[in-house]
Design an enzyme around this catalytic site. Sequence first.
Site, PDB file in Angstrom:
ATOM      1  N   ASP A 271       0.825  -1.212   0.000  1.00  0.00           N
ATOM      2  CA  ASP A 271       0.000   0.000   0.000  1.00  0.00           C
ATOM      3  C   ASP A 271       0.862   1.267   0.000  1.00  0.00           C
ATOM      4  O   ASP A 271       2.072   1.211   0.284  1.00  0.00           O
ATOM      5  CB  ASP A 271      -0.906  -0.028   1.248  1.00  0.00           C
TER       6      ASP A 271
ATOM      7  N   ASP B  99     -10.772   1.607  -3.692  1.00  0.00           N
ATOM      8  CA  ASP B  99     -11.291   1.246  -2.373  1.00  0.00           C
ATOM      9  C   ASP B  99     -12.809   1.144  -2.404  1.00  0.00           C
ATOM     10  O   ASP B  99     -13.414   0.787  -1.400  1.00  0.00           O
ATOM     11  CB  ASP B  99     -10.877   2.298  -1.332  1.00  0.00           C
TER      12      ASP B  99
HETATM   13  C1  GLA Z   1      -5.872   1.549   2.126  1.00  0.00           C
HETATM   14  C2  GLA Z   1      -6.257   0.435   1.181  1.00  0.00           C
HETATM   15  C3  GLA Z   1      -7.328  -0.412   1.800  1.00  0.00           C
HETATM   16  C4  GLA Z   1      -6.818  -0.963   3.113  1.00  0.00           C
HETATM   17  C5  GLA Z   1      -6.375   0.168   4.022  1.00  0.00           C
HETATM   18  C6  GLA Z   1      -5.711  -0.340   5.273  1.00  0.00           C
HETATM   19  O1  GLA Z   1      -6.910   2.451   2.271  1.00  0.00           O
HETATM   20  O2  GLA Z   1      -6.664   0.947  -0.048  1.00  0.00           O
HETATM   21  O3  GLA Z   1      -7.692  -1.460   0.938  1.00  0.00           O
HETATM   22  O4  GLA Z   1      -5.750  -1.852   2.870  1.00  0.00           O
HETATM   23  O5  GLA Z   1      -5.465   1.027   3.358  1.00  0.00           O
HETATM   24  O6  GLA Z   1      -5.338   0.683   6.099  1.00  0.00           O
END
Ligand code: GLA
Length: 730
Positions: A477, A534
């Site tokens: 990430d 997301d």
């Molecule tokens: C980001 C990612 C999510 C999740 C969160 C965890 O927002 O896009 O899918 O993994 O971080 O904190």
Amino acid sequence: MVMRDTNDAAVAGHFDSAGLPLGTGTVPVSAPVQEVKHAWRLDDGQQTLVMTTTNERLPQVVYWGAALLEDEDLHALHHAHRIDVTGGMLDENPDLSLCPEAVRSFPGQPGLIVRDTDGTPLLPKFCFEAAEAKGNSQLELVYTDHDNGLTLTFHFSSDADTHVMTCQTVLDATRPVHLHWLAAPVLPAPQQSDEVIDVSGRWCGEFQLGRTAWSAGMRYRENRTGRTGHEHFPGLIIPCTGATNIQGEAYAFHYGWSGGHRMLAEELQDGRRQIQWGHAARMETAPATQFKSAPLYITYSNTGLNGCAVSFQRHLRDRIITWPKPDAPRPVHYNCWEAVYFDHKLPVLKDIAARAAALGAERFVLDDGWFGKRDDDTRSLSDWAVDPRKYPDGLTPLIDHVKALGMSFGLWFEPEMINPDSDIHRAHPHWALGSEDQTLGRQQKALNMALPEVRDFLYDRMSAILRDNDIDYIKWDHNRVLPMPDAAQTRGSYALIDRLRADFPHVEIETCASGGGRIDFGILQRTQRVWLSDSNDALERLRIQHDAALFLPLAVTGSHVGPRKCHTSGRILDISFRAWVAAQRHMGFEMDPRELDDHEAAVLTEVTSWWKANRSWLHTADILRLDSADPAVIAEQQQARDGSQFVVFAGKAATSAQIAPRPLRLTALDPKATYVISLINRDTAPMLSRGTPELKRTDLQLSGAYLMRHGITLPWSFPERMWVIEGKRL
Ligand code: GLA
């Protein structure tokens, strides 16, 4: 014999190139015809790119488009390409070269801006040095500016299978210089085009296509966020007039770099158009003796936007991505983020894992919350050690449980980031990038990836976890923009990933940045999946993945079945719609499976089985976007490479204006062949669908010509529903 219209000559004779009156009756003397010195071509069977030069100057692209004859006279093209000169113009039109030079009076944006370390601007002027060609598929051109001690090298390669050409510019200097701007090889844009399509977006709303009409001046996009970004995906499509998804000519570009880029599409006063791509300006912060643009991927299509999309999809999947197990099927994912967030309890996770496996999941991904004291998103980033409060015996008990269920195990990291509230920040505050008083993003700073000690630290922590645990997948990430763009940061990230991949070649990596904030062919040279968004809202996802398919194939595009009530939109969606939207790409689940009722579990299991039964051919299928006659319907056809079968997904994103569904035209079929068409989820037709369209009752046998010219007549349905139609060639 040269024929002159005496009236024209008289008019032309009144003004010189500066627009000043000339002596009566004279005709301006045109510049002497300059000889073509060099000519090169690249071919891939679908497109031809021809470059020629006048004297020893930098070459310009004099043709890019549909394949030319093998024996096309390139010198004739050079001369035919020359545009006229009239009043108000220079006596010769400056070349729109691979790197337009300000010093040669080019009236638009130059391709290179460079300074000596004392700040003196250099005005480079390059001359031919060397060329090396391998057939019509590889070309390297070297140009030098001896006065300024600079060398430009242009690399080109073509691919006869994917029809993507790759171009790159490299600048070498005899002493360190400061780079402000270096364009990848500069290409002309077609003139028979009314608009450009580029890509913007936001968190939970990635891949938004924007159309801008050509006009004098430029469309200039500069991404200064330091990552590829939701806001500015580095892609551009130039449709020729009348092009749609399925027909017409189109040109497309993708800049494969994860650090932020600049794109400009400029129309000069003389009507010529140029496209430039490069790293965001001034992101090379230190003087150096060599700079490189990222690879620029280009393609031409005469089968509409789909031709470009298919080229990029194939090139990414078959040339760019390195698959740890190329022949293994893509496993169905389960990701626990939206089920538990930071609240990790071993018995709950074990229960969830068992339920996910029963639904068909084959890989369990433990998301954020397993390390440091990460009980929320305010702390612990960079403290990459398993949290003993949550996992007193480490991750092994959970991993063993997951493996016993027949799933593999994946783990979330956000390596480039650090919370001020972390042990590592307390110990090494200077490892953070940017000023102390910078604005935080999600309560975090970025680590300075240009520092070798930072990369070593991350490598040590991550490799220890990968060595001590049976992990075959990382969700990587990157949840904030950088304080400023810096190419050294991007190179540092690439170096860390490359080192980990070299030592753990069996581990796949998913690129995520708050969803789709880091998607490009640069990061995808090192990763195998994108977390596209997301948003697990199937309605929004339907649109996002449809538009992302202009660049991304199924094999890399993660898509998860989210909770009944979407956590990022509040929308409640039917399980069938949620499941089919996920089944359009690399399928997974991301809800708490304990919320599923029997019906939902049954639908999910059934759709997942369908996906598994079909994934071997879907993996290499082309995604073809359909020209839906009804704007409420977002539809695509996924077609096997050999044309023997396809599946159509017709997603009804809204209520239609008209009462009955409009026929949906298919594409890229053999007009003479017969296809068996089957509506595989006909049982889900709502009661309000009262009529008897044939497809609701039975399979149909129809010609490719009919399916492409008339289209499929589908039953009526509610909005937020998906029809799934399988087709097989007889
Ligand atoms: C980001 C990612 C999510 C999740 C969160 C965890 O927002 O896009 O899918 O993994 O971080 O904190």
